[in-house]
Scaffold this active site. Structure first.
Site, PDB file in Angstrom:
ATOM      1  N   SER A 118     -23.907  72.212  77.803  1.00  0.00           N
ATOM      2  CA  SER A 118     -22.394  71.215  76.583  1.00  0.00           C
ATOM      3  C   SER A 118     -22.852  69.994  76.700  1.00  0.00           C
ATOM      4  O   SER A 118     -23.821  69.221  76.658  1.00  0.00           O
ATOM      5  CB  SER A 118     -21.568  71.664  76.857  1.00  0.00           C
ATOM      6  OG  SER A 118     -20.662  71.248  75.245  1.00  0.00           O
ATOM      7  N   ASP A 258     -23.554  80.402  69.607  1.00  0.00           N
ATOM      8  CA  ASP A 258     -22.844  79.154  70.095  1.00  0.00           C
ATOM      9  C   ASP A 258     -22.431  78.344  68.404  1.00  0.00           C
ATOM     10  O   ASP A 258     -22.524  78.304  67.784  1.00  0.00           O
ATOM     11  CB  ASP A 258     -24.472  78.943  70.823  1.00  0.00           C
ATOM     12  CG  ASP A 258     -24.145  77.841  71.778  1.00  0.00           C
ATOM     13  OD1 ASP A 258     -22.883  77.059  71.808  1.00  0.00           O
ATOM     14  OD2 ASP A 258     -24.756  78.008  72.485  1.00  0.00           O
ATOM     15  N   HIS A 285     -20.911  79.530  73.085  1.00  0.00           N
ATOM     16  CA  HIS A 285     -21.001  78.558  73.810  1.00  0.00           C
ATOM     17  C   HIS A 285     -21.072  78.890  75.133  1.00  0.00           C
ATOM     18  O   HIS A 285     -21.246  78.037  76.114  1.00  0.00           O
ATOM     19  CB  HIS A 285     -19.962  77.335  72.955  1.00  0.00           C
ATOM     20  CG  HIS A 285     -20.443  75.949  73.259  1.00  0.00           C
ATOM     21  ND1 HIS A 285     -21.128  75.473  72.957  1.00  0.00           N
ATOM     22  CD2 HIS A 285     -19.579  75.293  74.409  1.00  0.00           C
ATOM     23  CE1 HIS A 285     -21.571  74.451  73.854  1.00  0.00           C
ATOM     24  NE2 HIS A 285     -20.463  74.179  74.021  1.00  0.00           N
TER      25      HIS A 285
END
Length: 307
Positions: A118, A258, A285
């Site tokens: 991320s 995601d 994610h």
């Protein structure tokens, strides 16, 4: 200062702190009991910004195959120094690049890999464009190449929520009421679909979230109140035009569901010279929490290819 905190069947764990610009960075090092002499250490970069290392602890299992794994809490969160009174302009990507370089120097690392998830993947790209001498590869996991693309992707996903949710969320956001219980219920629905599809939520993620909610300075300042309402200092961030400067082999990984949608990570694939990409089915994610074996094997094979 360094101290042993635990010992697995295959690796030992030590923690220490590293001085950084008058503050301290907390580090966790998982050292294999039987090191593979060909396996370079890997540094793991957590997301948020401000989510701390906890939710990425499953990646520690690479130590079981002989590779040293280094987690750390970026400045402002977790076990590192907290700076709630810092000027909002203090919190920049350049700050975290400096912290990373300082950490590498303090640990005496010569050659190493970086895996970022991320925001950590965004930071990995920021580090790679500076071309540090010891960097051998980066893995960018579940990350966007610009926040404009991220927000656009999230907006599209929001329209796919049950009828009325997106419109209701916009009303709360326009009113500045992003802490309202009803709004938070809608946020939870988005998270269940696109952040982590494992129920109940894994404890590692709960621990990272709890420390961020207890002291949210970095996350709220740089990002905003949640994953898709980005109003912080990162709202105009982009690395798209600098991606050709990345010279090391790069893996781009994303989940099928995601919140980092394909359009958000496509620039990495289009503009990095030596790149491969993979989409993991059934994950979102937090692919590494939803299907840890698949992520460990996929990223681990990439690291081994570039040792």
């Amino acid at each position: 200062m360094q101290r042993a905190v635990s010992r697995d069947a295959d690796w030992s764990v030590t923690t220490r702190t590293v001085p950084f610009e008058g503050n301290e960075t907390w580090v966790r090092i998982s050292t294999p009991l039987t090191p593979d002499p060909d396996a370079l250490p890997v540094i793991v970069l957590h997301g948020g910004p401000g989510m701390a290392h906890n939710y990425l602890l499953p990646l520690e299992r690479w130590a079981g195959s002989g590779r040293t794994v280094i987690h750390y809490d970026q400045i402002g969160c977790g076990n590192s120094s907290h700076l709630p009174e810092a000027d909002p302009e203090y919190w920049t990507p350049a700050l975290f690049v400096r912290e990373f370089i300082n950490l590498v120097d303090a640990l005496g690392l010569v050659d190493y890999h970086v895996v970022g998830q991320s925001w950590g993947g965004m930071l990995a790209a920021e580090i790679a464009v500076t071309r540090p001498s010891g960097l051998r590869s980066i893995a960018i996991c579940n990350s966007p190449a610009s926040m404009e693309l991220w927000v656009a992707g999230a907006a599209r996903l929001r329209t796919e929520l049950p009828d009325g949710m997106d419109e209701a969320m916009r009303r709360f956001e326009d009113a500045g009421e992003t802490d309202a219980p009803e709004y938070l219920e809608y946020v939870d629905e988005f998270y269940r679909r696109h952040v982590c599809r494992t129920e109940p939520m894994p404890q590692e993620f709960v621990d990272s979230s709890a420390q961020m909610e207890a002291e949210p300075t970095v996350y709220h300042t740089m990002n905003g109140p949640n994953e898709f309402h980005v109003i912080g200092t990162l709202r105009n961030w982009s690395i798209v035009d600098r991606l050709p400067q990345i010279e090391v082999p790069t893996l781009v990984l994303a989940g099928e569901f995601d919140e980092a949608t394909p359009e958000t990570w496509a620039p990495f694939v289009e503009h990095i010279r030596d790149v491969r990409s993979v989409v993991l089915p059934g994950t979102s994610h937090c692919s590494h929490l939803e299907d840890p074996d698949l992520v460990l094997d996929t990223v681990g094979a990439f690291l081994a290819d570039h040792d």
